[in-house]
Design a protein around this motif. Sequence first.
Motif, PDB file in Angstrom:
ATOM      1  N   GLU A 274      43.024 -10.594  63.395  1.00 52.33           N
ATOM      2  CA  GLU A 274      42.961  -9.339  64.467  1.00 52.33           C
ATOM      3  C   GLU A 274      41.277  -9.200  64.779  1.00 52.33           C
ATOM      4  N   GLN A 275      40.542  -9.470  63.954  1.00 55.80           N
ATOM      5  CA  GLN A 275      39.240  -9.121  64.239  1.00 55.80           C
ATOM      6  C   GLN A 275      38.465 -10.242  65.052  1.00 55.80           C
ATOM      7  N   MET A 276      38.815 -11.606  65.185  1.00 57.46           N
ATOM      8  CA  MET A 276      38.284 -12.449  65.663  1.00 57.46           C
ATOM      9  C   MET A 276      38.045 -12.318  67.227  1.00 57.46           C
ATOM     10  N   PRO A 277      39.176 -11.828  67.987  1.00 55.24           N
ATOM     11  CA  PRO A 277      38.919 -11.819  69.296  1.00 55.24           C
ATOM     12  C   PRO A 277      37.478 -10.916  69.671  1.00 55.24           C
ATOM     13  N   GLY A 278      37.358  -9.691  69.193  1.00 50.55           N
ATOM     14  CA  GLY A 278      36.426  -8.813  69.481  1.00 50.55           C
ATOM     15  C   GLY A 278      34.882  -9.750  69.091  1.00 50.55           C
ATOM     16  N   CYS A 279      34.998 -10.128  67.769  1.00 48.45           N
ATOM     17  CA  CYS A 279      33.654 -11.017  67.465  1.00 48.45           C
ATOM     18  C   CYS A 279      33.481 -12.002  68.375  1.00 48.45           C
ATOM     19  N   VAL A 280      34.499 -12.761  68.937  1.00 47.89           N
ATOM     20  CA  VAL A 280      34.199 -13.785  69.693  1.00 47.89           C
ATOM     21  C   VAL A 280      33.555 -13.229  71.104  1.00 47.89           C
ATOM     22  N   GLU A 281      34.207 -12.195  71.576  1.00 42.31           N
ATOM     23  CA  GLU A 281      33.940 -11.669  73.078  1.00 42.31           C
ATOM     24  C   GLU A 281      32.478 -11.092  72.928  1.00 42.31           C
ATOM     25  N   GLU A 282      32.187 -10.315  71.807  1.00 41.26           N
ATOM     26  CA  GLU A 282      30.734  -9.876  71.508  1.00 41.26           C
ATOM     27  C   GLU A 282      29.775 -10.966  71.621  1.00 41.26           C
ATOM     28  N   ALA A 283      30.103 -11.898  70.896  1.00 46.01           N
ATOM     29  CA  ALA A 283      29.129 -13.120  70.871  1.00 46.01           C
ATOM     30  C   ALA A 283      29.027 -13.860  72.153  1.00 46.01           C
ATOM     31  N   GLN A 285      29.419 -12.538  75.137  1.00 44.77           N
ATOM     32  CA  GLN A 285      28.731 -11.518  76.123  1.00 44.77           C
ATOM     33  C   GLN A 285      27.285 -11.359  75.945  1.00 44.77           C
ATOM     34  N   GLU A 286      26.888 -11.459  74.745  1.00 47.80           N
ATOM     35  CA  GLU A 286      25.653 -11.475  74.233  1.00 47.80           C
ATOM     36  C   GLU A 286      24.719 -12.791  74.654  1.00 47.80           C
ATOM     37  N   THR A 287      25.283 -13.823  74.567  1.00 46.50           N
ATOM     38  CA  THR A 287      24.859 -15.090  75.143  1.00 46.50           C
ATOM     39  C   THR A 287      24.886 -15.345  76.537  1.00 46.50           C
ATOM     40  N   LEU A 288      25.855 -14.806  77.039  1.00 44.34           N
ATOM     41  CA  LEU A 288      25.799 -14.776  78.676  1.00 44.34           C
ATOM     42  C   LEU A 288      24.522 -13.908  79.298  1.00 44.34           C
ATOM     43  N   ASP A 289      24.352 -12.716  78.390  1.00 43.68           N
ATOM     44  CA  ASP A 289      23.602 -11.732  78.846  1.00 43.68           C
ATOM     45  C   ASP A 289      22.149 -12.277  78.703  1.00 43.68           C
ATOM     46  N   THR A 290      22.019 -13.133  77.741  1.00 46.53           N
ATOM     47  CA  THR A 290      20.676 -13.636  77.239  1.00 46.53           C
ATOM     48  C   THR A 290      20.329 -14.763  78.551  1.00 46.53           C
ATOM     49  N   TRP A 291      21.259 -15.588  78.725  1.00 43.48           N
ATOM     50  CA  TRP A 291      21.089 -16.804  79.625  1.00 43.48           C
ATOM     51  C   TRP A 291      20.974 -16.170  80.844  1.00 43.48           C
ATOM     52  N   GLU A 292      21.438 -15.088  81.249  1.00 47.84           N
ATOM     53  CA  GLU A 292      21.134 -14.562  82.575  1.00 47.84           C
ATOM     54  C   GLU A 292      19.786 -13.946  82.616  1.00 47.84           C
ATOM     55  N   SER A 293      19.552 -13.311  81.727  1.00 47.38           N
ATOM     56  CA  SER A 293      18.250 -12.746  81.764  1.00 47.38           C
ATOM     57  C   SER A 293      16.907 -13.658  81.696  1.00 47.38           C
ATOM     58  N   GLU A 294      17.156 -14.827  81.131  1.00 47.49           N
ATOM     59  CA  GLU A 294      16.103 -15.847  80.909  1.00 47.49           C
ATOM     60  C   GLU A 294      16.443 -16.800  81.854  1.00 47.49           C
ATOM     61  N   ASP A 295      17.389 -16.615  82.850  1.00 44.89           N
ATOM     62  CA  ASP A 295      17.520 -17.611  83.910  1.00 44.89           C
ATOM     63  C   ASP A 295      17.620 -19.061  83.471  1.00 44.89           C
ATOM     64  N   ALA A 296      18.384 -19.133  82.336  1.00 45.55           N
ATOM     65  CA  ALA A 296      18.246 -20.327  81.307  1.00 45.55           C
ATOM     66  C   ALA A 296      19.267 -21.093  82.087  1.00 45.55           C
ATOM     67  N   ILE A 297      20.596 -20.802  82.765  1.00 47.40           N
ATOM     68  CA  ILE A 297      21.431 -21.842  83.285  1.00 47.40           C
ATOM     69  C   ILE A 297      22.129 -20.932  84.270  1.00 47.40           C
ATOM     70  N   GLU A 298      22.360 -21.523  85.533  1.00 47.82           N
ATOM     71  CA  GLU A 298      23.230 -20.945  86.562  1.00 47.82           C
ATOM     72  C   GLU A 298      24.703 -20.629  86.147  1.00 47.82           C
ATOM     73  N   ILE A 299      25.270 -19.619  86.271  1.00 49.62           N
ATOM     74  CA  ILE A 299      26.751 -19.330  85.835  1.00 49.62           C
ATOM     75  C   ILE A 299      27.457 -19.309  87.173  1.00 49.62           C
ATOM     76  N   VAL A 300      28.417 -20.226  87.231  1.00 44.73           N
ATOM     77  CA  VAL A 300      29.292 -20.263  87.990  1.00 44.73           C
ATOM     78  C   VAL A 300      30.573 -19.375  87.839  1.00 44.73           C
ATOM     79  N   ASP A 301      31.004 -18.237  88.585  1.00 44.71           N
ATOM     80  CA  ASP A 301      32.276 -17.690  88.192  1.00 44.71           C
ATOM     81  C   ASP A 301      33.183 -17.593  89.341  1.00 44.71           C
ATOM     82  N   ASP A 302      33.079 -18.716  90.022  1.00 45.26           N
ATOM     83  CA  ASP A 302      34.134 -18.518  91.259  1.00 45.26           C
ATOM     84  C   ASP A 302      35.114 -19.990  90.960  1.00 45.26           C
TER      85      ASP A 302
END
Length: 336
Positions: A274-283, A285-302
Amino acid sequence: MKHSVKLHRTLAATAVLALPLALAACGGDDEGGGGTELTLAHSYAEDQPQHTCGAEVIKQEVEDADVDLSVEIYANSQLGGDADRIASVQSGDIDIDIQGASALAAAYEPVGVVDAAYAFEDAAALDNYFTSDAADQLKEDFKAASDVSILGAWSAGARQFTANDPIREPEDLEGLRMRFPGSPQFLLNAEALGAEATEVAYEELYLALQQGVVEGQENPIVNIDATNLVEVQDYLSLSSHAQNSNLIVASPAFDDLSDEQRTAVEDAVASAVEQMPGCVEEAEQETLDTWESEDAIEIVDDVDVDAFSEQADAWFRDNLEGDSLAVYESIKDSQE
């Protein structure tokens, strides 16, 4: 034939670590025995959700149930890799294990279909399948073939593509040397998605990408982050082409626990699921936000997910047979 729980066993099969498995006799009649210690093994780092929101939750809730059980966790493949550990679960040297479905296919091949590309629409669909009657036949057949019980399952995140070029549609995989895990189901996924699969060990993936042995790979975001693959890849393409399954399985010794103890373990697993989906989603999102702020990798969402999904579905329906096809169809039917 029932298997009795052994006392202070050691894992003789793998010389990686000769760790004592302190498994006392089950039940409450052993007044001076100090209860039963269960070993729980997995291959993940201790800062990953599979450990913090999975293994640790199971341990805590089992011990809080006060049913004469304790849990000792062995993370980071301390008790062997996935292929080794399923054999140890079958023999009773490991009591509880967190495994991907593809690894469990070594004990019963059709269970690997749980990791088929686009078998599940999302993590919730995987959870719904394993908590519904739809999965009963798979659980029964797996137990009959392996003597191992499936106690629950969760998604540890969707698998995504990385490469030095964006991957938006199946045609973009043509000619790319893509690393896929060497298990049969993941290699079938490569075929279904139209990829040219190259097998590289997970531990060697960073170097293989850095040296150009492979040009791209696929993994959940938490794994991509854990291995720093953004340092050697330019694009993350959000294909979400497979749910990275974790099945929580128990050795034959689970059947020898008292009813109260089995219920405590099952309830603890259900809480972690029951707890895992929220934990994974949070982890993630934090990673994606860090990558985006640091311009670490280009994210393709289309990414054209429909094109990939339709191609994979047609391929699996044409190429799977027997019980494997039946499992695939039951998964798909459960989402209609």
